[in-house]
Design a protein around this motif. Structure first.
Motif, PDB file in Angstrom:
ATOM      1  N   ALA A  10      14.578  27.629   3.215  1.00  0.00           N
ATOM      2  CA  ALA A  10      13.539  26.949   2.431  1.00  0.00           C
ATOM      3  C   ALA A  10      13.145  25.623   3.078  1.00  0.00           C
ATOM      4  O   ALA A  10      12.001  25.193   2.963  1.00  0.00           O
ATOM      5  CB  ALA A  10      14.015  26.734   1.002  1.00  0.00           C
ATOM      6  N   ALA A  11      14.084  24.982   3.771  1.00  0.00           N
ATOM      7  CA  ALA A  11      13.793  23.717   4.440  1.00  0.00           C
ATOM      8  C   ALA A  11      12.737  23.880   5.531  1.00  0.00           C
ATOM      9  O   ALA A  11      12.075  22.906   5.901  1.00  0.00           O
ATOM     10  CB  ALA A  11      15.073  23.134   5.031  1.00  0.00           C
ATOM     11  N   ALA A  34       6.911  27.392  -4.915  1.00  0.00           N
ATOM     12  CA  ALA A  34       5.950  26.612  -4.136  1.00  0.00           C
ATOM     13  C   ALA A  34       4.817  27.528  -3.690  1.00  0.00           C
ATOM     14  O   ALA A  34       5.049  28.650  -3.237  1.00  0.00           O
ATOM     15  CB  ALA A  34       6.620  25.987  -2.918  1.00  0.00           C
ATOM     16  N   GLU A  35       3.596  27.039  -3.820  1.00  0.00           N
ATOM     17  CA  GLU A  35       2.445  27.780  -3.315  1.00  0.00           C
ATOM     18  C   GLU A  35       2.394  27.589  -1.799  1.00  0.00           C
ATOM     19  O   GLU A  35       2.525  26.467  -1.304  1.00  0.00           O
ATOM     20  CB  GLU A  35       1.162  27.270  -3.962  1.00  0.00           C
ATOM     21  CG  GLU A  35      -0.067  28.021  -3.533  1.00  0.00           C
ATOM     22  CD  GLU A  35      -1.325  27.544  -4.229  1.00  0.00           C
ATOM     23  OE1 GLU A  35      -2.361  28.196  -4.033  1.00  0.00           O
ATOM     24  OE2 GLU A  35      -1.281  26.535  -4.946  1.00  0.00           O
ATOM     25  N   LEU A  36       2.187  28.678  -1.084  1.00  0.00           N
ATOM     26  CA  LEU A  36       2.122  28.634   0.370  1.00  0.00           C
ATOM     27  C   LEU A  36       0.668  28.581   0.832  1.00  0.00           C
ATOM     28  O   LEU A  36      -0.235  29.018   0.114  1.00  0.00           O
ATOM     29  CB  LEU A  36       2.820  29.861   0.959  1.00  0.00           C
ATOM     30  CG  LEU A  36       4.296  30.000   0.577  1.00  0.00           C
ATOM     31  CD1 LEU A  36       4.851  31.326   1.092  1.00  0.00           C
ATOM     32  CD2 LEU A  36       5.096  28.823   1.108  1.00  0.00           C
ATOM     33  N   PRO A  37       0.433  28.061   2.032  1.00  0.00           N
ATOM     34  CA  PRO A  37      -0.945  27.952   2.529  1.00  0.00           C
ATOM     35  C   PRO A  37      -1.690  29.291   2.573  1.00  0.00           C
ATOM     36  O   PRO A  37      -2.905  29.319   2.396  1.00  0.00           O
ATOM     37  CB  PRO A  37      -0.771  27.388   3.943  1.00  0.00           C
ATOM     38  CG  PRO A  37       0.519  26.644   3.900  1.00  0.00           C
ATOM     39  CD  PRO A  37       1.387  27.429   2.943  1.00  0.00           C
ATOM     40  N   GLY A  40       0.559  32.946  -0.782  1.00  0.00           N
ATOM     41  CA  GLY A  40       1.802  33.489  -1.302  1.00  0.00           C
ATOM     42  C   GLY A  40       2.564  32.446  -2.099  1.00  0.00           C
ATOM     43  O   GLY A  40       2.148  31.292  -2.219  1.00  0.00           O
ATOM     44  N   VAL A  41       3.689  32.855  -2.642  1.00  0.00           N
ATOM     45  CA  VAL A  41       4.531  31.967  -3.435  1.00  0.00           C
ATOM     46  C   VAL A  41       5.969  32.103  -2.942  1.00  0.00           C
ATOM     47  O   VAL A  41       6.479  33.217  -2.823  1.00  0.00           O
ATOM     48  CB  VAL A  41       4.452  32.311  -4.941  1.00  0.00           C
ATOM     49  CG1 VAL A  41       5.370  31.415  -5.753  1.00  0.00           C
ATOM     50  CG2 VAL A  41       3.015  32.196  -5.433  1.00  0.00           C
ATOM     51  N   ALA A  42       6.595  30.971  -2.649  1.00  0.00           N
ATOM     52  CA  ALA A  42       7.996  30.956  -2.236  1.00  0.00           C
ATOM     53  C   ALA A  42       8.855  30.596  -3.437  1.00  0.00           C
ATOM     54  O   ALA A  42       8.456  29.798  -4.286  1.00  0.00           O
ATOM     55  CB  ALA A  42       8.211  29.937  -1.120  1.00  0.00           C
ATOM     56  N   ASP A  50      18.090  24.012   0.514  1.00  0.00           N
ATOM     57  CA  ASP A  50      17.917  24.354   1.924  1.00  0.00           C
ATOM     58  C   ASP A  50      18.288  25.798   2.213  1.00  0.00           C
ATOM     59  O   ASP A  50      18.220  26.250   3.353  1.00  0.00           O
ATOM     60  CB  ASP A  50      18.757  23.423   2.808  1.00  0.00           C
ATOM     61  CG  ASP A  50      18.258  21.988   2.759  1.00  0.00           C
ATOM     62  OD1 ASP A  50      17.046  21.788   2.561  1.00  0.00           O
ATOM     63  OD2 ASP A  50      19.085  21.069   2.908  1.00  0.00           O
ATOM     64  N   GLY A  51      18.697  26.526   1.169  1.00  0.00           N
ATOM     65  CA  GLY A  51      19.084  27.926   1.325  1.00  0.00           C
ATOM     66  C   GLY A  51      17.873  28.814   1.539  1.00  0.00           C
ATOM     67  O   GLY A  51      16.764  28.337   1.794  1.00  0.00           O
ATOM     68  N   PRO A  52      18.065  30.122   1.414  1.00  0.00           N
ATOM     69  CA  PRO A  52      16.973  31.050   1.696  1.00  0.00           C
ATOM     70  C   PRO A  52      15.872  31.003   0.644  1.00  0.00           C
ATOM     71  O   PRO A  52      16.115  30.719  -0.520  1.00  0.00           O
ATOM     72  CB  PRO A  52      17.659  32.414   1.690  1.00  0.00           C
ATOM     73  CG  PRO A  52      18.881  32.218   0.866  1.00  0.00           C
ATOM     74  CD  PRO A  52      19.303  30.793   1.070  1.00  0.00           C
ATOM     75  N   ALA A  53      14.668  31.267   1.109  1.00  0.00           N
ATOM     76  CA  ALA A  53      13.500  31.364   0.229  1.00  0.00           C
ATOM     77  C   ALA A  53      13.035  32.817   0.212  1.00  0.00           C
ATOM     78  O   ALA A  53      13.078  33.499   1.233  1.00  0.00           O
ATOM     79  CB  ALA A  53      12.372  30.461   0.724  1.00  0.00           C
ATOM     80  N   LEU A  54      12.632  33.268  -0.947  1.00  0.00           N
ATOM     81  CA  LEU A  54      12.020  34.587  -1.069  1.00  0.00           C
ATOM     82  C   LEU A  54      10.516  34.396  -1.174  1.00  0.00           C
ATOM     83  O   LEU A  54      10.044  33.501  -1.883  1.00  0.00           O
ATOM     84  CB  LEU A  54      12.563  35.329  -2.288  1.00  0.00           C
ATOM     85  CG  LEU A  54      14.059  35.629  -2.240  1.00  0.00           C
ATOM     86  CD1 LEU A  54      14.505  36.282  -3.535  1.00  0.00           C
ATOM     87  CD2 LEU A  54      14.386  36.509  -1.050  1.00  0.00           C
TER      88      LEU A  54
END
Length: 78
Positions: A10-11, A34-37, A40-42, A50-54
């Motif tokens: 996620a970092a 979080a909205e991605l550019p 998509g959505v993380a 700082d772990g994994p993001a889906l």
């Protein structure tokens, strides 16, 4: 930012604004979105920022939110 992919740290998703529910408790037991550019959505675990993001599409998030609103997952918190 590199192309988002499921399980990425996620970092590495720089420049996004993470949000969590007002229902989150003081122990940090909540997920953040979080909205991605690319639209998509993380999603990440707030206890391990700082772990994994889906990574999900907006349609997938919409289906989840509608299911939550309809009570489809109430048995998971009761």
């Amino acid at each position: 930012m590199t192309q988002p992919y499921n399980g990425m740290p996620a970092a590495n998703l720089t420049g996004v604004a993470w949000r969590k529910s007002l229902y989150s408790n003081s122990q940090g037991n909540c997920v953040e979105l979080a909205e991605l550019p690319d639209g998509g959505v993380a999603v990440r675990n707030s206890r391990f920022p700082d772990g994994p993001a889906l990574i999900y599409t907006r349609a997938e998030i919409a289906a989840l939110v509608l299911g939550v609103k309809d009570g489809e997952f109430d048995n998971l918190v009761a």
